[in-house]
Design a protein around this motif. Structure first.
Motif, PDB file in Angstrom:
ATOM      1  N   ASP A  79       5.123   2.198  -1.822  1.00 17.21           N
ATOM      2  CA  ASP A  79       5.902   2.399  -0.719  1.00 17.21           C
ATOM      3  C   ASP A  79       5.571   3.732   0.082  1.00 17.21           C
ATOM      4  N   GLU A  80       6.354   4.126   0.935  1.00 20.50           N
ATOM      5  CA  GLU A  80       6.134   5.058   1.988  1.00 20.50           C
ATOM      6  C   GLU A  80       5.805   6.515   1.056  1.00 20.50           C
ATOM      7  N   ILE A 108      -6.286  -9.617   1.515  1.00 22.59           N
ATOM      8  CA  ILE A 108      -6.973  -8.900   0.046  1.00 22.59           C
ATOM      9  C   ILE A 108      -8.528  -9.506  -0.097  1.00 22.59           C
ATOM     10  N   GLU A 109      -8.847 -10.505   0.530  1.00 21.07           N
ATOM     11  CA  GLU A 109     -10.195 -11.183   0.437  1.00 21.07           C
ATOM     12  C   GLU A 109     -11.094 -10.063   1.380  1.00 21.07           C
ATOM     13  N   THR A 110     -10.619  -9.587   2.471  1.00 19.46           N
ATOM     14  CA  THR A 110     -11.321  -8.542   3.353  1.00 19.46           C
ATOM     15  C   THR A 110     -11.345  -6.958   3.239  1.00 19.46           C
ATOM     16  N   LEU A 111     -10.165  -6.941   2.151  1.00 19.31           N
ATOM     17  CA  LEU A 111      -9.878  -5.418   2.020  1.00 19.31           C
ATOM     18  C   LEU A 111     -11.118  -4.623   1.248  1.00 19.31           C
ATOM     19  N   PRO A 112     -11.548  -3.391   1.616  1.00 12.76           N
ATOM     20  CA  PRO A 112     -12.704  -2.941   1.040  1.00 12.76           C
ATOM     21  C   PRO A 112     -12.058  -2.329  -0.259  1.00 12.76           C
ATOM     22  N   PHE A 113     -12.842  -1.987  -1.517  1.00  7.87           N
ATOM     23  CA  PHE A 113     -12.331  -1.435  -2.629  1.00  7.87           C
ATOM     24  C   PHE A 113     -12.030   0.027  -2.397  1.00  7.87           C
ATOM     25  N   GLY A 114     -11.174   0.554  -3.126  1.00  8.53           N
ATOM     26  CA  GLY A 114     -10.827   2.161  -2.767  1.00  8.53           C
ATOM     27  C   GLY A 114     -10.199   2.633  -1.508  1.00  8.53           C
ATOM     28  N   LYS A 115      -9.956   1.922  -0.578  1.00  7.82           N
ATOM     29  CA  LYS A 115      -9.562   2.574   0.630  1.00  7.82           C
ATOM     30  C   LYS A 115      -7.915   2.023   0.763  1.00  7.82           C
ATOM     31  N   LEU A 116      -7.165   3.220   0.835  1.00  6.58           N
ATOM     32  CA  LEU A 116      -5.660   3.075   0.839  1.00  6.58           C
ATOM     33  C   LEU A 116      -5.396   2.738   2.528  1.00  6.58           C
ATOM     34  N   GLN A 117      -4.717   1.698   2.586  1.00  6.77           N
ATOM     35  CA  GLN A 117      -4.293   1.547   4.129  1.00  6.77           C
ATOM     36  C   GLN A 117      -2.731   1.112   4.208  1.00  6.77           C
ATOM     37  N   LYS A 118      -2.195   1.105   5.424  1.00  4.68           N
ATOM     38  CA  LYS A 118      -0.916   0.722   5.601  1.00  4.68           C
ATOM     39  C   LYS A 118      -0.988  -0.909   5.568  1.00  4.68           C
ATOM     40  N   LEU A 119       0.080  -1.495   5.086  1.00  7.06           N
ATOM     41  CA  LEU A 119       0.072  -3.082   4.772  1.00  7.06           C
ATOM     42  C   LEU A 119       0.813  -3.550   6.227  1.00  7.06           C
ATOM     43  N   GLU A 120      -0.034  -4.033   6.903  1.00  3.80           N
ATOM     44  CA  GLU A 120       0.388  -4.518   8.204  1.00  3.80           C
ATOM     45  C   GLU A 120      -0.173  -6.212   8.494  1.00  3.80           C
ATOM     46  N   LEU A 121       0.849  -6.902   8.087  1.00  4.83           N
ATOM     47  CA  LEU A 121       0.695  -8.382   8.168  1.00  4.83           C
ATOM     48  C   LEU A 121       1.430  -9.014   9.290  1.00  4.83           C
ATOM     49  N   PHE A 177       4.021   6.526  -1.802  1.00  7.64           N
ATOM     50  CA  PHE A 177       3.044   6.291  -2.521  1.00  7.64           C
ATOM     51  C   PHE A 177       3.350   6.207  -3.947  1.00  7.64           C
ATOM     52  N   VAL A 178       4.673   5.489  -4.101  1.00  5.43           N
ATOM     53  CA  VAL A 178       5.066   5.203  -5.560  1.00  5.43           C
ATOM     54  C   VAL A 178       4.624   3.774  -5.711  1.00  5.43           C
ATOM     55  N   LEU A 179       4.020   3.376  -6.855  1.00  4.09           N
ATOM     56  CA  LEU A 179       3.681   2.064  -7.169  1.00  4.09           C
ATOM     57  C   LEU A 179       4.919   0.970  -7.215  1.00  4.09           C
ATOM     58  N   VAL A 180       4.978   0.159  -6.351  1.00  3.16           N
ATOM     59  CA  VAL A 180       5.853  -1.146  -6.382  1.00  3.16           C
ATOM     60  C   VAL A 180       5.525  -2.193  -6.745  1.00  3.16           C
ATOM     61  N   ALA A 181       4.263  -2.674  -6.828  1.00  2.00           N
ATOM     62  CA  ALA A 181       3.714  -3.788  -7.292  1.00  2.00           C
ATOM     63  C   ALA A 181       2.151  -3.698  -7.675  1.00  2.00           C
ATOM     64  N   TYR A 182       1.755  -4.213  -8.679  1.00  2.00           N
ATOM     65  CA  TYR A 182       0.527  -4.248  -9.341  1.00  2.00           C
ATOM     66  C   TYR A 182       0.015  -5.492  -9.777  1.00  2.00           C
ATOM     67  N   PHE A 183      -1.118  -6.288  -8.969  1.00  2.00           N
ATOM     68  CA  PHE A 183      -1.493  -7.538  -9.524  1.00  2.00           C
ATOM     69  C   PHE A 183      -2.826  -7.813  -9.332  1.00  2.00           C
ATOM     70  N   SER A 208      11.298  -3.845   6.786  1.00  2.00           N
ATOM     71  CA  SER A 208      10.933  -2.632   7.699  1.00  2.00           C
ATOM     72  C   SER A 208      10.013  -1.478   6.982  1.00  2.00           C
ATOM     73  N   SER A 209      10.323  -1.447   5.723  1.00  2.00           N
ATOM     74  CA  SER A 209       9.638  -0.321   4.800  1.00  2.00           C
ATOM     75  C   SER A 209       8.234  -0.313   5.006  1.00  2.00           C
ATOM     76  N   LEU A 210       7.836   0.805   5.170  1.00  2.00           N
ATOM     77  CA  LEU A 210       6.540   1.072   5.189  1.00  2.00           C
ATOM     78  C   LEU A 210       5.748   0.917   3.736  1.00  2.00           C
ATOM     79  N   MET A 211       4.749   0.116   3.842  1.00  2.00           N
ATOM     80  CA  MET A 211       3.996   0.076   2.618  1.00  2.00           C
ATOM     81  C   MET A 211       2.544   0.042   2.693  1.00  2.00           C
ATOM     82  N   TYR A 212       1.837   0.339   1.481  1.00  2.00           N
ATOM     83  CA  TYR A 212       0.293   0.741   1.589  1.00  2.00           C
ATOM     84  C   TYR A 212      -0.083  -0.112   0.543  1.00  2.00           C
TER      85      TYR A 212
END
Length: 77
Positions: A30-31, A64-77, A33-39, A8-12
């Motif tokens: 995370d909500e 990830i394949e369709t994500l534009p570079f440099g645009k921060l957005q909500k992670l909604e799957l 904007f703290v970095l929680v994963a980098y890959f 339920s946590s909001l991630m970007y």
């Protein structure tokens, strides 16, 4: 102690363009904007259950394949 995200946590998510020998990569934040994963964008996220993304690996790869570079957005799957 590791901070584990719940579903339920909001991630970007943001896709960052690499240069020269540095590959493209993905940041999950995370909500606050703290970095929680980098890959790397061309490799799957390790331990997706740690971030509440278990079972959503294919959807994450498609995003990830369709994500534009440099645009921060909500992670909604």
């Amino acid at each position: 102690m590791e901070k584990v995200q719940s579903e339920s946590s909001l991630m970007y998510i943001i896709k960052v363009k690499g240069k020269a020998k540095i590959p493209d990569y993905i940041q999950l934040r995370d909500e606050n904007f703290v970095l929680v994963a980098y890959f790397r964008a061309d490799r799957p996220l390790k331990k997706p259950e740690k971030y509440g993304l278990e079972g959503k690996e294919e959807a994450l790869e498609r995003l990830i394949e369709t994500l534009p570079f440099g645009k921060l957005q909500k992670l909604e799957l």
